[in-house]
Design a protein around this motif. Structure first.
Motif, short mmCIF file in Angstrom:
data_model
loop_
_atom_site.label_atom_id
_atom_site.label_comp_id
_atom_site.label_asym_id
_atom_site.label_seq_id
_atom_site.Cartn_x
_atom_site.Cartn_y
_atom_site.Cartn_z
N GLU A 181 0.84 -1.19 0.00
CA GLU A 181 0.00 0.00 0.00
C GLU A 181 0.88 1.24 0.00
OE1 GLU A 181 -4.19 1.03 2.15
OE2 GLU A 181 -2.57 0.30 3.39
N CYS A 182 0.45 2.27 -0.72
CA CYS A 182 1.20 3.53 -0.76
C CYS A 182 0.20 4.68 -0.85
CB CYS A 182 2.17 3.55 -1.94
SG CYS A 182 1.36 3.47 -3.54
N ARG A 183 0.72 5.87 -0.99
CA ARG A 183 -0.16 7.02 -1.11
C ARG A 183 -0.94 6.92 -2.42
NH1 ARG A 183 1.66 10.41 -4.92
NH2 ARG A 183 3.82 10.16 -5.58
N PRO A 184 -2.09 7.57 -2.53
CA PRO A 184 -2.86 7.49 -3.77
C PRO A 184 -2.08 8.10 -4.93
CG PRO A 184 -4.25 8.30 -2.00
CD PRO A 184 -2.84 8.25 -1.47
N ILE A 185 -1.90 7.31 -5.98
CA ILE A 185 -1.19 7.77 -7.17
C ILE A 185 -2.17 8.30 -8.20
CG2 ILE A 185 0.34 6.99 -9.03
CD1 ILE A 185 1.39 4.88 -6.99
N SER A 186 -3.33 7.69 -8.27
CA SER A 186 -4.40 8.17 -9.15
C SER A 186 -5.73 7.80 -8.51
CB SER A 186 -4.27 7.54 -10.55
OG SER A 186 -4.56 6.16 -10.47
N LYS A 187 -6.81 7.92 -9.26
CA LYS A 187 -8.13 7.64 -8.72
C LYS A 187 -8.27 6.20 -8.24
CE LYS A 187 -13.01 7.71 -10.02
NZ LYS A 187 -13.95 7.97 -11.11
N THR A 188 -7.68 5.26 -8.96
CA THR A 188 -7.84 3.85 -8.61
C THR A 188 -6.56 3.19 -8.12
OG1 THR A 188 -7.38 3.18 -10.89
CG2 THR A 188 -9.69 3.54 -10.28
N LYS A 189 -5.42 3.89 -8.17
CA LYS A 189 -4.14 3.29 -7.82
C LYS A 189 -3.64 3.75 -6.46
CE LYS A 189 -1.20 4.11 -11.17
NZ LYS A 189 -0.08 4.07 -12.10
N SER A 190 -3.57 2.83 -5.50
CA SER A 190 -2.99 3.11 -4.19
C SER A 190 -2.05 2.00 -3.76
CB SER A 190 -4.09 3.28 -3.14
OG SER A 190 -4.87 4.41 -3.42
N TRP A 191 -1.59 1.21 -4.71
CA TRP A 191 -0.70 0.08 -4.44
C TRP A 191 0.50 0.16 -5.37
CZ3 TRP A 191 -1.72 -3.42 -0.52
CH2 TRP A 191 -2.98 -3.31 0.07
N ARG A 192 1.62 -0.43 -4.94
CA ARG A 192 2.86 -0.42 -5.71
C ARG A 192 3.44 -1.83 -5.72
NH1 ARG A 192 5.56 3.47 -2.98
NH2 ARG A 192 4.81 5.02 -4.43
N VAL A 193 3.91 -2.29 -6.88
CA VAL A 193 4.55 -3.60 -6.97
C VAL A 193 5.94 -3.49 -6.35
CG1 VAL A 193 5.46 -5.37 -8.53
CG2 VAL A 193 3.26 -4.28 -9.01
N THR A 194 6.24 -4.33 -5.34
CA THR A 194 7.54 -4.29 -4.69
C THR A 194 8.50 -5.31 -5.27
OG1 THR A 194 6.72 -5.73 -2.94
CG2 THR A 194 6.70 -3.37 -2.52
N ARG A 195 7.98 -6.51 -5.61
CA ARG A 195 8.86 -7.52 -6.20
C ARG A 195 8.05 -8.56 -6.95
NH1 ARG A 195 9.97 -12.35 -2.83
NH2 ARG A 195 8.50 -12.33 -1.11
N VAL A 196 8.72 -9.22 -7.88
CA VAL A 196 8.12 -10.32 -8.61
C VAL A 196 8.56 -11.61 -7.92
CG1 VAL A 196 8.01 -11.51 -10.82
CG2 VAL A 196 8.16 -9.03 -10.76
N ILE A 197 7.59 -12.35 -7.39
CA ILE A 197 7.89 -13.57 -6.66
C ILE A 197 8.19 -14.71 -7.64
CG2 ILE A 197 6.95 -15.27 -5.04
CD1 ILE A 197 5.19 -12.99 -3.93
N GLU A 198 7.36 -14.82 -8.69
CA GLU A 198 7.51 -15.93 -9.63
C GLU A 198 7.12 -15.45 -11.01
OE1 GLU A 198 4.68 -19.63 -10.34
OE2 GLU A 198 5.77 -19.79 -8.43
N LYS A 199 7.96 -15.72 -12.00
CA LYS A 199 7.64 -15.37 -13.38
C LYS A 199 6.65 -16.37 -13.97
CE LYS A 199 9.95 -11.87 -15.06
NZ LYS A 199 9.21 -10.65 -15.40
N ALA A 200 5.85 -15.93 -14.92
CA ALA A 200 4.87 -16.81 -15.57
C ALA A 200 5.58 -17.77 -16.51
CB ALA A 200 3.85 -15.98 -16.33
N GLN A 201 5.01 -18.96 -16.65
CA GLN A 201 5.53 -19.95 -17.60
C GLN A 201 5.11 -19.53 -19.00
OE1 GLN A 201 7.43 -22.53 -16.68
NE2 GLN A 201 7.28 -21.93 -14.54
N SER A 202 6.10 -19.29 -19.86
CA SER A 202 5.75 -18.87 -21.23
C SER A 202 6.46 -19.67 -22.27
CB SER A 202 6.09 -17.40 -21.43
OG SER A 202 7.44 -17.16 -21.16
#
Length: 88
Positions: A67-88
């Motif tokens: 959770e972070c400060r409001p960035i826009s009307k719908t955005k109040s979260w920030r990605v901190t890290r990628v736990i697992e990459k998708a299988q492609s």
């Protein structure tokens, strides 16, 4: 004496379901709750818009958001890290 304030942000982990926007991903977070009457475990889900740098998280990745400060009307979260990459 100097007092230091420790800021604790809520963190959640979920799967990226959309990365079509610029600098924003949609993260689906699922949680398991027990039904109050029937005592059956059911899955509740919610979608969050999270801020991300371009190219960091793609659709299908398992990510951690905080959770972070409001960035826009719908955005109040920030990605901190990628736990697992998708299988492609």
């Amino acid at each position: 004496m100097s007092e230091q304030k420790v800021v604790v942000h809520r963190t959640l982990s979920g799967r990226v379901v959309s990365d079509k926007m610029d600098k924003t991903v949609t993260v689906l977070v699922e949680r398991r709750v027990k039904h109050p009457l029937y005592n059956k475990v059911i899955v509740r889900s919610k979608r969050y818009h999270a801020d991300v740098q371009a190219g960091v998280a793609a659709e299908g990745d398992l990510v951690e958001i905080e959770e972070c400060r409001p960035i826009s009307k719908t955005k109040s979260w920030r990605v901190t890290r990628v736990i697992e990459k998708a299988q492609s």
